[in-house]
Design a protein around this motif. Structure first.
Motif, PDB file in Angstrom:
ATOM      1  N   LYS A 108       0.852  -1.192   0.000  1.00  0.00           N
ATOM      2  CA  LYS A 108       0.000   0.000   0.000  1.00  0.00           C
ATOM      3  C   LYS A 108       0.883   1.236   0.000  1.00  0.00           C
ATOM      4  CE  LYS A 108      -0.601   0.141   5.038  1.00  0.00           C
ATOM      5  NZ  LYS A 108      -1.618   0.176   6.137  1.00  0.00           N
ATOM      6  N   LEU A 109       0.270   2.352  -0.315  1.00  0.00           N
ATOM      7  CA  LEU A 109       0.987   3.617  -0.233  1.00  0.00           C
ATOM      8  C   LEU A 109       1.182   3.959   1.235  1.00  0.00           C
ATOM      9  CD1 LEU A 109      -0.777   5.727  -3.008  1.00  0.00           C
ATOM     10  CD2 LEU A 109       1.465   4.631  -3.110  1.00  0.00           C
ATOM     11  N   PRO A 110       2.385   4.323   1.636  1.00  0.00           N
ATOM     12  CA  PRO A 110       2.640   4.564   3.053  1.00  0.00           C
ATOM     13  C   PRO A 110       2.090   5.886   3.535  1.00  0.00           C
ATOM     14  CG  PRO A 110       4.603   5.044   1.783  1.00  0.00           C
ATOM     15  CD  PRO A 110       3.586   4.498   0.800  1.00  0.00           C
ATOM     16  N   ASN A 111       1.794   5.948   4.830  1.00  0.00           N
ATOM     17  CA  ASN A 111       1.525   7.228   5.464  1.00  0.00           C
ATOM     18  C   ASN A 111       2.821   8.024   5.510  1.00  0.00           C
ATOM     19  OD1 ASN A 111      -1.194   6.617   6.035  1.00  0.00           O
ATOM     20  ND2 ASN A 111      -0.585   5.472   7.850  1.00  0.00           N
ATOM     21  N   ARG A 112       2.704   9.344   5.535  1.00  0.00           N
ATOM     22  CA  ARG A 112       3.902  10.170   5.535  1.00  0.00           C
ATOM     23  C   ARG A 112       4.457  10.287   6.951  1.00  0.00           C
ATOM     24  NH1 ARG A 112       4.761  13.040   0.778  1.00  0.00           N
ATOM     25  NH2 ARG A 112       6.662  13.717   1.804  1.00  0.00           N
ATOM     26  N   PHE A 113       5.427   9.421   7.283  1.00  0.00           N
ATOM     27  CA  PHE A 113       6.069   9.539   8.583  1.00  0.00           C
ATOM     28  C   PHE A 113       7.325  10.397   8.494  1.00  0.00           C
ATOM     29  CE2 PHE A 113       7.784   5.726   6.629  1.00  0.00           C
ATOM     30  CZ  PHE A 113       9.127   5.732   6.942  1.00  0.00           C
TER      31      PHE A 113
END
Length: 374
Positions: A356-361
């Motif tokens: 999946k596309l990652p959350n922006r950490f």
């Protein structure tokens, strides 16, 4: 009585830093090893600010001469350093932080880089943050923890921007570290489809180690340099004799790309199944279609399949890899791997084997402020 003595002792132990002789302030600033440290030093008070140069120059890259061209090339190189930081806003009610990758050299005083591609943020995103100029990069309001440093080889010609890495180079490591003597330092580079090259600082020619073999990744673990080959066998490099010593049994992983990660004192190999050619330059298209994680049981000399990272996440950047305790970072999910795939950042969760596309950490959005100027 004991309480009064303790208070007296604390007063005796306290140091009035502003009372130090003025001639010591420039000497202290010159011993700071990173640009970020120097920026924080200058921001402490107006006196310390005026005692140091207006343009911070703390960098390790200027300590090295130009490096000779690698085999089959006539382009001189420069060793480029980037540093990974954990940043946290002190006024935040949460203990979570962000990661940020910064680099500094003579041409670009301070820039933020993409940890997946090792490119400047403005070049590696279709829609970058609105204010990515160094003059709008706000670091002084954050607490920063230096996590690790990495190196890469960059072109040094007028035809190429000095921050552009060699696309043929998979990874570069300065070993031993900067704390060792200059005479003992060597640059190890995976170049030209995984050939392991080494150059002693000051020498004029690169040497190829184990010309019959190709390697996918290398890492410094417990003060020792390790490499992993195409079939997943780990070897350690004797930095004095430049001999490779087999350290693990053959993994026989069927993926096209092996990455080394250190986590909790253990060595892991991430076997990446890829459509396309992962050893092509970074602007070529290839896609990760499956991921397997293996941990080396050093005591018994065997490989263990891993389905749970124990709350950690792995970040597999182009030039370095690292592990994070997911609960300490915004947007970072446990038991996940983050990497570059199909020209974008992607994540893979071991829990359900899903992409999946990652959350922006990374990076912290409030780093960029129009009104701030270094």
């Amino acid at each position: 009585m004991s309480t009064m003595n303790e208070e007296d002792n604390k007063k005796k132990e306290s140091v009035e830093w502003l009372a130090l002789p003025k001639e010591l302030w420039p000497l202290i600033s010159k011993r700071l090893t990173t640009t970020v440290d120097l920026l924080h030093f200058r921001s402490t008070c107006s006196t310390w600010h005026s005692s140091t140069p207006s343009s911070p120059t703390a960098t390790t890259t200027t300590a090295f001469p130009l490096l000779p061209p690698p085999p089959d090339s006539n382009i001189k190189l420069t060793l480029f350093e980037t540093r990974l930081y954990r940043i946290h806003h002190p006024s935040s009610s949460s203990s979570k932080g962000w990661i940020i990758l910064l680099s500094h050299n003579d041409s670009f005083p301070l820039r933020i880089f993409d940890p997946f591609t090792n490119l400047p943020l403005s070049l590696s995103h279709t829609n970058p943050p609105p204010f990515v100029s160094p003059s709008h990069l706000n670091l002084l309001n954050f607490n920063l923890l230096d996590l690790l440093q990495s190196h890469s080889l960059h072109h040094h010609t007028h035809e190429f921007q000095p921050f552009m890495p060699l696309p043929e180079t998979h990874k570069a490591i300065l070993f031993p570290s900067l704390t060792s003597s200059v005479d003992s330092r060597k640059v190890f580079a995976l170049y030209n489809h995984g050939k392991l090259h080494v150059l002693k600082i000051g020498d004029h020619n690169w040497t190829i180690l184990d010309d019959a073999n190709c390697f996918d990744d290398m890492i410094v673990h417990n003060g020792q340099l390790y490499v992993v080959d195409k079939v997943g066998t780990i070897s350690w490099v004797d930095s004095e004799t430049l001999k490779l010593v087999q350290f693990s049994p053959m993994l026989c992983g069927l993926g096209k790309k092996k990455r080394l990660v250190e986590c909790g004192g253990w060595l892991y190999v991430v076997d990446m199944y890829i459509e396309g050619e992962p050893d092509s330059p970074w602007d070529m298209y290839w896609e990760v279609v499956d991921v397997k994680v293996h941990r080396l049981d050093e005591e018994w000399g065997r490989w263990l399949d891993v389905k749970d990272l124990g709350g950690y996440a792995f970040v597999l950047g182009k030039m370095f890899t690292f592990s994070l305790l997911a609960q300490d970072y915004y947007g970072c999910e446990p038991n996940s791997l983050y990497f570059f795939s199909a020209k974008r950042a992607s994540s893979f969760t071991l829990n359900d084997s899903r992409f999946k596309l990652p959350n922006r950490f990374w990076p912290c959005p409030s780093l960029f402020q129009r009104k701030f100027n270094l």
